[in-house]
Write a protein that holds these residues in place. Structure first.
Motif, PDB file in Angstrom:
ATOM      1  N   CYS A   1       0.843  -1.186   0.000  1.00  0.00           N
ATOM      2  CA  CYS A   1       0.000   0.000   0.000  1.00  0.00           C
ATOM      3  C   CYS A   1       0.884   1.242   0.000  1.00  0.00           C
ATOM      4  CB  CYS A   1      -0.920   0.002   1.221  1.00  0.00           C
ATOM      5  SG  CYS A   1      -0.027   0.148   2.789  1.00  0.00           S
ATOM      6  N   MET A   2       0.245   2.394   0.043  1.00  0.00           N
ATOM      7  CA  MET A   2       0.953   3.662   0.067  1.00  0.00           C
ATOM      8  C   MET A   2       1.217   4.066   1.515  1.00  0.00           C
ATOM      9  SD  MET A   2       1.101   4.321  -3.158  1.00  0.00           S
ATOM     10  CE  MET A   2       0.241   3.857  -4.667  1.00  0.00           C
ATOM     11  N   LEU A   3       2.474   4.177   1.904  1.00  0.00           N
ATOM     12  CA  LEU A   3       2.839   4.646   3.235  1.00  0.00           C
ATOM     13  C   LEU A   3       3.003   6.160   3.176  1.00  0.00           C
ATOM     14  CD1 LEU A   3       5.506   1.965   4.238  1.00  0.00           C
ATOM     15  CD2 LEU A   3       3.014   1.855   4.437  1.00  0.00           C
ATOM     16  N   VAL A   4       2.261   6.866   4.004  1.00  0.00           N
ATOM     17  CA  VAL A   4       2.219   8.325   3.924  1.00  0.00           C
ATOM     18  C   VAL A   4       2.496   8.943   5.288  1.00  0.00           C
ATOM     19  CG1 VAL A   4       0.849  10.325   3.216  1.00  0.00           C
ATOM     20  CG2 VAL A   4       0.451   8.097   2.144  1.00  0.00           C
ATOM     21  N   ILE A   5       3.338   9.971   5.309  1.00  0.00           N
ATOM     22  CA  ILE A   5       3.591  10.753   6.518  1.00  0.00           C
ATOM     23  C   ILE A   5       3.433  12.227   6.168  1.00  0.00           C
ATOM     24  CG2 ILE A   5       5.234  11.382   8.328  1.00  0.00           C
ATOM     25  CD1 ILE A   5       6.594   8.715   7.931  1.00  0.00           C
ATOM     26  N   ILE A   6       2.562  12.903   6.910  1.00  0.00           N
ATOM     27  CA  ILE A   6       2.337  14.335   6.747  1.00  0.00           C
ATOM     28  C   ILE A   6       2.745  15.030   8.039  1.00  0.00           C
ATOM     29  CG2 ILE A   6       0.548  16.121   6.513  1.00  0.00           C
ATOM     30  CD1 ILE A   6      -0.928  14.261   4.630  1.00  0.00           C
ATOM     31  N   GLY A   7       3.390  16.184   7.937  1.00  0.00           N
ATOM     32  CA  GLY A   7       3.855  16.896   9.120  1.00  0.00           C
ATOM     33  C   GLY A   7       3.333  18.317   9.187  1.00  0.00           C
ATOM     34  N   ALA A   8       3.316  18.859  10.398  1.00  0.00           N
ATOM     35  CA  ALA A   8       2.929  20.256  10.620  1.00  0.00           C
ATOM     36  C   ALA A   8       4.167  21.059  10.975  1.00  0.00           C
ATOM     37  CB  ALA A   8       1.897  20.358  11.737  1.00  0.00           C
ATOM     38  N   THR A   9       4.430  22.117  10.243  1.00  0.00           N
ATOM     39  CA  THR A   9       5.587  22.980  10.475  1.00  0.00           C
ATOM     40  C   THR A   9       5.329  23.898  11.674  1.00  0.00           C
ATOM     41  OG1 THR A   9       4.831  24.803   9.085  1.00  0.00           O
ATOM     42  CG2 THR A   9       5.981  22.980   7.987  1.00  0.00           C
ATOM     43  N   PRO A  10       6.348  24.570  12.176  1.00  0.00           N
ATOM     44  CA  PRO A  10       6.144  25.523  13.280  1.00  0.00           C
ATOM     45  C   PRO A  10       5.181  26.653  12.934  1.00  0.00           C
ATOM     46  CG  PRO A  10       8.462  24.963  13.100  1.00  0.00           C
ATOM     47  CD  PRO A  10       7.792  24.363  11.899  1.00  0.00           C
ATOM     48  N   GLU A  11       4.953  26.874  11.643  1.00  0.00           N
ATOM     49  CA  GLU A  11       4.001  27.911  11.218  1.00  0.00           C
ATOM     50  C   GLU A  11       2.586  27.364  11.065  1.00  0.00           C
ATOM     51  OE1 GLU A  11       7.995  28.598  10.566  1.00  0.00           O
ATOM     52  OE2 GLU A  11       6.856  27.183   9.325  1.00  0.00           O
ATOM     53  N   GLY A  12       2.410  26.061  11.341  1.00  0.00           N
ATOM     54  CA  GLY A  12       1.084  25.460  11.240  1.00  0.00           C
ATOM     55  C   GLY A  12       0.728  24.968   9.857  1.00  0.00           C
ATOM     56  N   LYS A  13       1.680  24.946   8.950  1.00  0.00           N
ATOM     57  CA  LYS A  13       1.428  24.480   7.592  1.00  0.00           C
ATOM     58  C   LYS A  13       1.648  22.974   7.505  1.00  0.00           C
ATOM     59  CE  LYS A  13       2.953  25.102   2.804  1.00  0.00           C
ATOM     60  NZ  LYS A  13       3.927  25.787   1.905  1.00  0.00           N
ATOM     61  N   LYS A  14       0.724  22.283   6.838  1.00  0.00           N
ATOM     62  CA  LYS A  14       0.855  20.836   6.662  1.00  0.00           C
ATOM     63  C   LYS A  14       1.626  20.538   5.378  1.00  0.00           C
ATOM     64  CE  LYS A  14      -3.563  20.515   7.514  1.00  0.00           C
ATOM     65  NZ  LYS A  14      -4.954  20.089   7.674  1.00  0.00           N
TER      66      LYS A  14
END
Length: 423
Positions: A195-208
């Motif tokens: 399957c597709m392994l996905v990681i999304i993060g939030a920056t210190p500015e709140g941007k994903k």
């Protein structure tokens, strides 16, 4: 006798005559022409103080380029790009001032929104040879820039973009929160468990931002370890404060190996589904309401009390459902140690779920089968297009406090006053 009968032009039977759409296209063409002209005029005006030795203005308008067709969501538009000339005579090309349109780049043949549409159509089962037919209703019968050969070149371009993205330097990046999930498309892919392994993060500015993306085994700690190791090898050294994901993944073991200090938060959406699977369907509304009382409690103490009530209420008849819930109790309530403004973001891995809402749960009804490589490129392209519209986190002014290590209790910043009040 005068004949007032209007003679209508002859059209082929398969041609759709839509005056409203044609009017919209003509209006769009005129608006685009005016916008391009205004952009060029503004560029020239910004260099009004630049003059040659004889007093003439250095930067001037210089007619138009050749007419070309731009494919857009409402059809093809014939446009001419305004040209700007630098009159300065110099043998060094680097000293020339050049005009580049932000509205219509020099080699653009399709709008950005249309480029984002193509992988969506591809994933939904439209083959490269059928693109012109599928889009003819909105773009007209002639779509010269969507031929099979052009689409094939597009996929090659997607591969180049993916390769560049996977080699990007992350040494200057910092992600406060991360969300992880393994997503099965189930359609047009080879028959295997990958399957597709996905990681999304939030920056210190709140941007994903999309951090990690590759094909692997969702339950395999090794697959997740390879993805996290790759991210760290490109410079990501600061551990996220908390990670959000489903409990049934090999991700957590891999996370502890890569970022030992990162807290675990189980996704409540996944947990509710798993618990409900242990109860009769007719009980689902009542059980879900009890689970909502836990996850939406105002404080950790209230959540623990609601969890105790849940256990006492269902333990005798539905021990599997209770065991499914309480085995991850600490990880289910980890969000209480973070700002209350962020609880809605941290209770679920929805940032990933929403990204895949349009492409997952497909069936083999679609024509043909995507190879693993092609599916990966299509999904990556979709995510990149979707990321431009991702909303920032609520309460992002609280993120610097989280980064600085300020403690939060039940969503409230811990200060000397709050500690004395608690005592």
């Amino acid at each position: 006798m005068k004949n007032d009968t209007q003679i209508l032009p002859f059209h082929q039977s398969e041609t759709i005559v839509d005056p409203l759409t044609e009017l919209a296209r003509e209006g769009a063409r005129r608006m685009l022409a005016e916008a391009l002209k205004a952009e060029a005029d503004a560029f020239v005006a910004s260099f009004a103080d630049e003059q040659l030795e004889d007093g003439r203005q250095r930067i001037v308008r210089h007619g138009f380029g050749p007419e070309r067709q731009i494919q857009t969501g409402i059809g093809s538009l014939d446009v001419q790009r305004p040209k700007v000339r630098d009159r300065l005579a110099t043998p060094d090309p680097s000293k020339k001032i050049r005009f580049t349109s932000n509205i219509l780049p020099k080699w653009a043949r399709r709008s950005v929104s249309l480029d984002a549409l193509l992988p969506v159509l591809y994933l939904k089962g439209i083959s490269t040879g059928d693109f012109q037919e599928a889009l003819s209703a909105i773009m007209g019968t002639d779509a010269p820039n969507l031929s099979p050969s052009v689409i094939s070149r597009l996929t090659a371009g997607w591969q180049a973009q993916y390769d560049t993205w996977t080699r990007r330097d992350l040494s200057a990046r910092h992600y406060v929160y991360i969300w992880a999930d393994g997503v099965y498309l189930q359609a047009r892919m080879e028959e295997n468990a990958e399957c597709m392994l996905v990681i999304i993060g939030a920056t210190p500015e709140g941007k994903k931002e999309l951090i990690g993306f590759q094909v692997g085994l969702r339950e395999s700690a090794q697959s997740w370890h390879e993805l996290l190791t790759d991210i760290k090898s490109r410079g990501l050294s600061v551990a996220p404060e908390i990670a959000v994901g489903d409990g049934a993944m090999g991700f957590w073991n891999a996370l502890d190996r890569a970022f030992l200090g990162t807290k675990h938060q189980r996704c409540w959406v996944h947990k509710v589904k798993n618990v409900l699977n242990c109860f009769p369907k007719q009980m689902a509304p009542a059980v879900k309401s009890d689970l909502d009382n836990i996850q939406h409690a105002g404080t950790r103490k209230e959540a623990e009390a609601a969890l105790a009530v849940f256990s006492e209420k269902y333990e005798v008849k539905y021990p599997k459902g209770v065991a499914c819930l309480i085995k991850d109790q600490d990880a289910m309530l980890a969000f209480f140690d973070f700002p209350a403004e962020h609880w809605g973001h941290l209770r679920t891995s929805n940032p990933i779920e929403s990204v895949f809402a349009t492409v997952r749960h497909r069936t083999v009804r679609t024509k043909g089968a995507l190879s693993q490589k092609t599916a990966k490129l299509m999904v990556f392209t979709l995510i990149q297009a979707a990321s431009k519209k991702w909303l920032r986190l609520k309460g992002r002014n609280q993120l610097p406090k989280v980064i600085d290590g300020i403690k939060f209790n039940d969503g409230v910043e811990v200060t000397g006053d709050t500690e004395n009040h608690a005592a």
